[in-house]
Scaffold this motif. Structure first.
Motif, PDB file in Angstrom:
ATOM      1  N   PHE A 271      -4.476   1.529  -8.458  1.00 11.41           N
ATOM      2  CA  PHE A 271      -3.912   1.060  -7.067  1.00 11.41           C
ATOM      3  C   PHE A 271      -3.853   0.222  -6.578  1.00 11.41           C
ATOM      4  O   PHE A 271      -2.849  -0.991  -6.321  1.00 11.41           O
ATOM      5  N   GLY A 272      -5.130  -0.530  -7.599  1.00  6.90           N
ATOM      6  CA  GLY A 272      -5.132  -1.794  -6.924  1.00  6.90           C
ATOM      7  C   GLY A 272      -4.349  -2.701  -7.838  1.00  6.90           C
ATOM      8  O   GLY A 272      -3.862  -4.362  -7.178  1.00  6.90           O
ATOM      9  N   LEU A 273      -3.963  -2.778  -9.002  1.00  3.03           N
ATOM     10  CA  LEU A 273      -2.744  -3.307  -9.472  1.00  3.03           C
ATOM     11  C   LEU A 273      -1.643  -3.401  -8.899  1.00  3.03           C
ATOM     12  O   LEU A 273      -0.999  -4.775  -9.124  1.00  3.03           O
ATOM     13  N   VAL A 274      -1.605  -2.036  -8.923  1.00  2.40           N
ATOM     14  CA  VAL A 274      -0.242  -2.064  -8.031  1.00  2.40           C
ATOM     15  C   VAL A 274      -0.007  -2.872  -6.359  1.00  2.40           C
ATOM     16  O   VAL A 274       1.275  -3.698  -6.275  1.00  2.40           O
ATOM     17  N   VAL A 275      -0.768  -3.109  -5.791  1.00  2.00           N
ATOM     18  CA  VAL A 275      -0.712  -3.431  -4.458  1.00  2.00           C
ATOM     19  C   VAL A 275      -0.829  -5.455  -4.571  1.00  2.00           C
ATOM     20  O   VAL A 275      -0.076  -5.837  -4.211  1.00  2.00           O
ATOM     21  N   SER A 276      -1.654  -5.807  -5.932  1.00  2.00           N
ATOM     22  CA  SER A 276      -1.546  -6.801  -6.215  1.00  2.00           C
ATOM     23  C   SER A 276      -0.348  -7.612  -6.736  1.00  2.00           C
ATOM     24  O   SER A 276       0.230  -8.628  -6.303  1.00  2.00           O
ATOM     25  N   VAL A 277       0.461  -6.820  -7.083  1.00  7.59           N
ATOM     26  CA  VAL A 277       1.208  -7.492  -7.737  1.00  7.59           C
ATOM     27  C   VAL A 277       2.279  -7.001  -7.159  1.00  7.59           C
ATOM     28  O   VAL A 277       3.439  -8.103  -6.650  1.00  7.59           O
ATOM     29  N   VAL A 278       2.548  -5.949  -5.697  1.00  4.78           N
ATOM     30  CA  VAL A 278       3.713  -5.885  -5.103  1.00  4.78           C
ATOM     31  C   VAL A 278       3.543  -7.380  -3.853  1.00  4.78           C
ATOM     32  O   VAL A 278       4.560  -7.706  -3.415  1.00  4.78           O
ATOM     33  N   SER A 279       2.607  -7.230  -3.710  1.00  4.21           N
ATOM     34  CA  SER A 279       2.176  -8.392  -2.695  1.00  4.21           C
ATOM     35  C   SER A 279       2.092  -8.897  -2.972  1.00  4.21           C
ATOM     36  O   SER A 279       2.362 -10.111  -2.599  1.00  4.21           O
ATOM     37  N   GLY A 280       2.001  -9.983  -4.152  1.00  3.02           N
ATOM     38  CA  GLY A 280       1.958 -11.249  -4.638  1.00  3.02           C
ATOM     39  C   GLY A 280       3.355 -11.535  -5.535  1.00  3.02           C
ATOM     40  O   GLY A 280       4.563 -12.506  -4.658  1.00  3.02           O
TER      41      GLY A 280
ATOM     42  N   ILE B  55       0.905  -1.168  -0.379  1.00  2.00           N
ATOM     43  CA  ILE B  55       0.019  -0.141   0.084  1.00  2.00           C
ATOM     44  C   ILE B  55       0.292   1.262   0.095  1.00  2.00           C
ATOM     45  O   ILE B  55       0.360   2.037  -1.255  1.00  2.00           O
ATOM     46  N   LEU B  56       1.708   1.459   0.701  1.00  2.13           N
ATOM     47  CA  LEU B  56       2.855   2.484   0.686  1.00  2.13           C
ATOM     48  C   LEU B  56       3.329   2.627  -0.300  1.00  2.13           C
ATOM     49  O   LEU B  56       3.784   4.226  -1.195  1.00  2.13           O
ATOM     50  N   VAL B  57       4.057   1.307  -1.041  1.00  2.00           N
ATOM     51  CA  VAL B  57       4.608   1.773  -2.530  1.00  2.00           C
ATOM     52  C   VAL B  57       3.365   1.983  -3.586  1.00  2.00           C
ATOM     53  O   VAL B  57       4.167   3.597  -4.305  1.00  2.00           O
ATOM     54  N   ALA B  58       2.667   1.342  -3.160  1.00  3.06           N
ATOM     55  CA  ALA B  58       1.557   1.753  -4.339  1.00  3.06           C
ATOM     56  C   ALA B  58       1.037   3.471  -4.062  1.00  3.06           C
ATOM     57  O   ALA B  58       1.410   4.570  -5.357  1.00  3.06           O
TER      58      ALA B  58
END
Length: 111
Positions: free
Chosen positions: A95-104, A14-17
């Motif tokens: 935001f949703g895409l970046v959070v999903s990718v970074v979390s993955g 979340i912070l990265v996104a």
């Protein structure tokens, strides 16, 4: 222990996104932790219900409506969490895409 690590991974994502995407603001780390908890709860309980209800339109759009459901979840989280704001549909989608990718990516190191 694994739950706390997942929470930290989501918070970091979340912070990265929020730092990458213009139009998304997270006030501080505490807000990011609360947002990670709220998004986790919404994704666990509300998202499956919305996906079932929206199944016909999702089939018609060949699955692209799942992105709209994800944006709706983010806007609902914005409504619930003070200190988190999204300026529109496109920033929420990104935001949703970046959070999903970074979390993955970070989650791969957990397993």
């Amino acid at each position: 222990m694994k739950l706390i690590i997942r929470l930290l991974i989501s918070t970091l994502a979340i912070l990265v996104a929020a730092n990458i995407i213009p139009g998304v603001q997270v006030v501080d780390t505490t807000t990011a932790i609360i947002l990670a908890i709220v998004l986790g709860i919404l994704n666990t309980f509300l998202k499956p219900v919305l996906q079932i209800l929206a199944l016909p339109i999702t089939i018609l759009t060949l699955g692209l409506f799942y992105f709209v459901i994800n944006v709706f979840i983010i806007f609902f989280a914005e409504y619930l969490v003070q200190g988190f704001s999204v300026d529109g549909f496109i920033p929420a989608l990104l935001f949703g895409l970046v959070v999903s990718v970074v979390s993955g990516i970070l989650g791969m190191f957990l397993d």
